[in-house]
Design a protein around this motif. Structure first.
Motif, PDB file in Angstrom:
ATOM      1  N   TRP A 108     -54.062  30.688  15.471  1.00 31.16           N
ATOM      2  CA  TRP A 108     -53.960  30.248  16.994  1.00 31.16           C
ATOM      3  C   TRP A 108     -52.500  29.415  16.958  1.00 31.16           C
ATOM      4  CZ3 TRP A 108     -58.887  26.993  18.211  1.00 31.16           C
ATOM      5  CH2 TRP A 108     -59.839  27.805  18.222  1.00 31.16           C
ATOM      6  N   THR A 109     -52.245  28.718  16.100  1.00 28.80           N
ATOM      7  CA  THR A 109     -50.485  28.296  16.137  1.00 28.80           C
ATOM      8  C   THR A 109     -49.570  29.336  16.252  1.00 28.80           C
ATOM      9  OG1 THR A 109     -50.367  27.921  13.856  1.00 28.80           O
ATOM     10  CG2 THR A 109     -51.372  25.965  14.992  1.00 28.80           C
ATOM     11  N   VAL A 110     -50.002  30.442  15.773  1.00 27.37           N
ATOM     12  CA  VAL A 110     -48.842  31.478  15.481  1.00 27.37           C
ATOM     13  C   VAL A 110     -48.877  32.210  16.860  1.00 27.37           C
ATOM     14  CG1 VAL A 110     -48.217  33.692  14.513  1.00 27.37           C
ATOM     15  CG2 VAL A 110     -49.304  32.009  13.129  1.00 27.37           C
ATOM     16  N   GLU A 111     -50.107  32.292  17.532  1.00 29.94           N
ATOM     17  CA  GLU A 111     -49.968  32.927  19.144  1.00 29.94           C
ATOM     18  C   GLU A 111     -49.258  32.045  19.749  1.00 29.94           C
ATOM     19  OE1 GLU A 111     -51.409  35.651  20.287  1.00 29.94           O
ATOM     20  OE2 GLU A 111     -51.530  34.986  22.670  1.00 29.94           O
ATOM     21  N   TYR A 112     -49.604  30.876  19.614  1.00 33.38           N
ATOM     22  CA  TYR A 112     -48.794  29.827  20.412  1.00 33.38           C
ATOM     23  C   TYR A 112     -47.214  29.561  20.419  1.00 33.38           C
ATOM     24  CZ  TYR A 112     -52.673  28.391  23.703  1.00 33.38           C
ATOM     25  OH  TYR A 112     -53.501  28.451  24.585  1.00 33.38           O
ATOM     26  N   ALA A 113     -46.981  30.025  19.215  1.00 32.98           N
ATOM     27  CA  ALA A 113     -45.448  29.881  18.898  1.00 32.98           C
ATOM     28  C   ALA A 113     -44.960  31.091  19.600  1.00 32.98           C
ATOM     29  CB  ALA A 113     -45.348  29.925  17.322  1.00 32.98           C
ATOM     30  N   CYS A 114     -45.714  32.313  19.699  1.00 30.71           N
ATOM     31  CA  CYS A 114     -45.279  33.576  20.302  1.00 30.71           C
ATOM     32  C   CYS A 114     -45.145  33.173  21.743  1.00 30.71           C
ATOM     33  CB  CYS A 114     -46.152  34.728  19.824  1.00 30.71           C
ATOM     34  SG  CYS A 114     -45.995  35.156  18.331  1.00 30.71           S
ATOM     35  N   LEU A 115     -46.112  32.498  22.378  1.00 30.67           N
ATOM     36  CA  LEU A 115     -46.200  32.347  23.916  1.00 30.67           C
ATOM     37  C   LEU A 115     -44.962  31.514  23.944  1.00 30.67           C
ATOM     38  CD1 LEU A 115     -49.987  31.867  24.474  1.00 30.67           C
ATOM     39  CD2 LEU A 115     -48.653  33.808  24.821  1.00 30.67           C
ATOM     40  N   ALA A 116     -44.740  30.527  23.105  1.00 34.22           N
ATOM     41  CA  ALA A 116     -43.655  29.710  23.608  1.00 34.22           C
ATOM     42  C   ALA A 116     -42.307  30.348  23.469  1.00 34.22           C
ATOM     43  CB  ALA A 116     -43.729  28.281  22.753  1.00 34.22           C
ATOM     44  N   ILE A 117     -42.111  30.982  22.450  1.00 34.19           N
ATOM     45  CA  ILE A 117     -40.900  31.884  22.196  1.00 34.19           C
ATOM     46  C   ILE A 117     -40.551  32.888  23.632  1.00 34.19           C
ATOM     47  CG2 ILE A 117     -39.585  33.662  20.790  1.00 34.19           C
ATOM     48  CD1 ILE A 117     -41.223  32.246  18.529  1.00 34.19           C
ATOM     49  N   PHE A 118     -41.732  33.331  23.965  1.00 34.46           N
ATOM     50  CA  PHE A 118     -41.427  34.450  24.892  1.00 34.46           C
ATOM     51  C   PHE A 118     -41.650  33.703  26.354  1.00 34.46           C
ATOM     52  CE2 PHE A 118     -42.735  37.206  21.662  1.00 34.46           C
ATOM     53  CZ  PHE A 118     -41.441  38.061  21.735  1.00 34.46           C
ATOM     54  N   ASN A 119     -41.717  32.224  26.241  1.00 39.78           N
ATOM     55  CA  ASN A 119     -41.534  31.524  27.465  1.00 39.78           C
ATOM     56  C   ASN A 119     -43.017  31.767  28.471  1.00 39.78           C
ATOM     57  OD1 ASN A 119     -40.558  29.450  28.981  1.00 39.78           O
ATOM     58  ND2 ASN A 119     -38.719  30.750  29.650  1.00 39.78           N
ATOM     59  N   CYS A 120     -43.797  31.973  28.041  1.00 37.48           N
ATOM     60  CA  CYS A 120     -45.152  32.517  28.953  1.00 37.48           C
ATOM     61  C   CYS A 120     -45.669  31.351  29.668  1.00 37.48           C
ATOM     62  CB  CYS A 120     -46.172  33.076  27.925  1.00 37.48           C
ATOM     63  SG  CYS A 120     -45.664  34.434  27.128  1.00 37.48           S
TER      64      CYS A 120
END
Ligand code: PFF
Length: 455
Positions: A108-120
């Motif tokens: 889940w932390t990887v998903e959230y890192a991606c969400l953060a990176i893509f500014n979601c």
């Protein structure tokens, strides 16, 4: 087969500290502190570390380094023909269980890192919006399983490279990264306007909140946070060289782990105060880091969204790094056991553990969606594994380790190992044996009974 060792002292310390520092430091410690009387809880926690954490850690280090073998064989060597080997075997099972559900959250932390990176998270303001993002993701039948597999494979990639080129090398890269990330995040967080009351919240001692459940929580937290009771540190110590000072290494690991836990508090509370977000006791575990904090970070910087962006990305990277150094240590317990006990090449035994953990992990990942109705004793598969491992397996394992080291083991052997055969002093030795015999096992028994509501 030639057994590998850690090539350097610092590598050994960073690997052990990497095992200890994990999600437990970030999603549990600060909130336990906040709801159990701030600095008063920290004092109780430090007492637990001294009376319970350090004696068990020294025992695990001693058992592992003396026997130079995986955790199950270590007991067999020290107590041949007795049931003590089951303490080691319990550790291997616990390692497998914890890895399987811990890697789901790590995913889940990887998903959230991606969400953060893509500014979601941009433009989101209410808790309901963040809850929806999390619930939609966690209940999805595919993505959590994909990230779980990714995370276990990442762990696998480090493990198959071996002890020095895999675990040690990556600990030397990941741990400094973790120190830098957490240092920068703390500095940003405490300097936000309005952050002061958050710092005060964590440091104000409120002894009226300290009761028996505070002490139980502190003991449980000390166990989980220091990776005690499942042979993780015993396995790592089997790769220490004969010159490693075990007491000093214990102190170093405990200090690093506690400092990181405190620093996590200095990220979370000041940011929450700056965002005017009242944290509640329910803000613990997954909901803290996947619902509350993304919201807090989004609001904390007010008119400077770019800072919110950088802060969120760094925070999820920190979680990934912290989780990875812990999953590596869990994986190693099982891999070294299978490779040494069943005479398998390291790569093959790592593959078996990776496959088993992925299969069990998928069931855990689905516990939040399609399998949320599958319950045993009123718990989903994820909750059951977490509850059994943290509340039963780790304390029971720890209690037997204390009994083994305090009562069963030859004292001279223990002393020789701690003093490196007379080359360092161990003035604390008698006190250590006293604590291991008469204090640690009873404290742990209290934790176990407390977990069953009997205390
Ligand atoms: N100490 C890790 C944390 O705080 O997240 C979790 C953990 C790792 C528990 C390894 C047990 C273990 F053997």
């Amino acid at each position: 087969m030639e057994r590998e060792n850690f090539g350097s002292k610092i590598g050994a310390i960073l690997a052990a500290a990497g095992s200890a520092v994990g999600l437990g430091n970030i999603w549990r410690f600060p909130i336990e502190t906040g709801r159990n009387g701030g600095a008063a809880f920290i004092l109780v926690y430090i007492c637990c570390i001294v009376l319970l954490g350090m004696p068990i850690m020294m025992s695990e280090f001693m058992i592992g380094r003396h026997t130079q073998s995986n955790t199950a064989r270590a007991y067999q060597k020290l107590a041949p023909g007795t049931p003590w080997k089951w303490v080691g075997r319990l550790g291997v099972f616990t390692g497998f269980f914890i890895l399987s559900y811990y890697a789901v959250v790590a995913g889940w932390t990887v998903e959230y890192a991606c969400l953060a990176i893509f500014n979601c998270f941009r433009g989101m303001t209410t808790r309901a919006e963040f809850e929806k993002v999390f619930n939609d993701f966690a209940s999805d039948p595919v993505m959590p399983a994909v990230w779980l597999i990714f995370f276990v494979l990442l762990t696998h990639f480090v493990i198959v490279r071996g002890v020095a080129r895999g675990i040690e090398r990556w600990s030397k890269i990941l741990m400094p990264m973790l120190f830098i990330l957490i240092g920068v995040l703390v500095a940003c967080s405490v300097s936000m306007p309005g952050a002061a009351s958050g710092v005060e919240f964590m440091l104000r001692p409120d002894f009226s909140k300290v009761n028996s459940s505070t002490v139980l929580n502190a003991m449980g937290q000390a166990f989980y946070s220091l990776s005690l009771g499942m042979g993780c540190l015993c396995t790592y110590a089997s790769y220490f060289d004969r010159k490693t000072n075990l007491a000093k290494t214990t102190l170093q690991v405990v200090i690093i782990d506690t400092l990181i836990a405190l620093m996590a508090g200095f990220i979370i509370f000041p940011a929450a105060a700056a965002a005017n977000y009242g944290l509640t006791p329910q803000d613990i575990g997954p909901s803290l880091i996947f619902i509350t904090l993304p919201n807090v970070f989004q609001q904390a910087f007010g008119s400077l969204p770019v800072l919110s962006y950088v802060f969120s990305v760094m925070f999820y990277l920190l979680l990934i790094v912290a989780a990875l150094t812990s999953t590596i240590s869990m994986h190693e317990v099982v891999t070294s056991y299978m490779s040494e006990e069943f005479n398998l090449p390291r790569k093959r035994s790592a593959l078996v553990e990776t496959t088993l953990s992925i299969v069990l992990g998928i069931f855990c990942a689905l516990s939040f969606g399609v399998m949320s109705d599958v319950k045993l004793f009123g718990m989903t598969i994820f909750e059951l594994l977490d509850w059994t491992a943290s509340n039963i397996c780790l304390p029971v394992g720890g209690m037997f380790i204390a009994l083994f080291a305090g009562w069963y083991l030859d004292r001279q052997l223990f002393r020789d190992e701690l003093t490196n055969r007379g080359s360092v002093r161990a003035p604390y030795f008698r006190a250590l044996i006293f604590v291991l015999r008469y204090i640690t096992p009873f404290l742990i028994l209290a934790v176990i009974l407390g977990n069953f509501g009997l205390f």
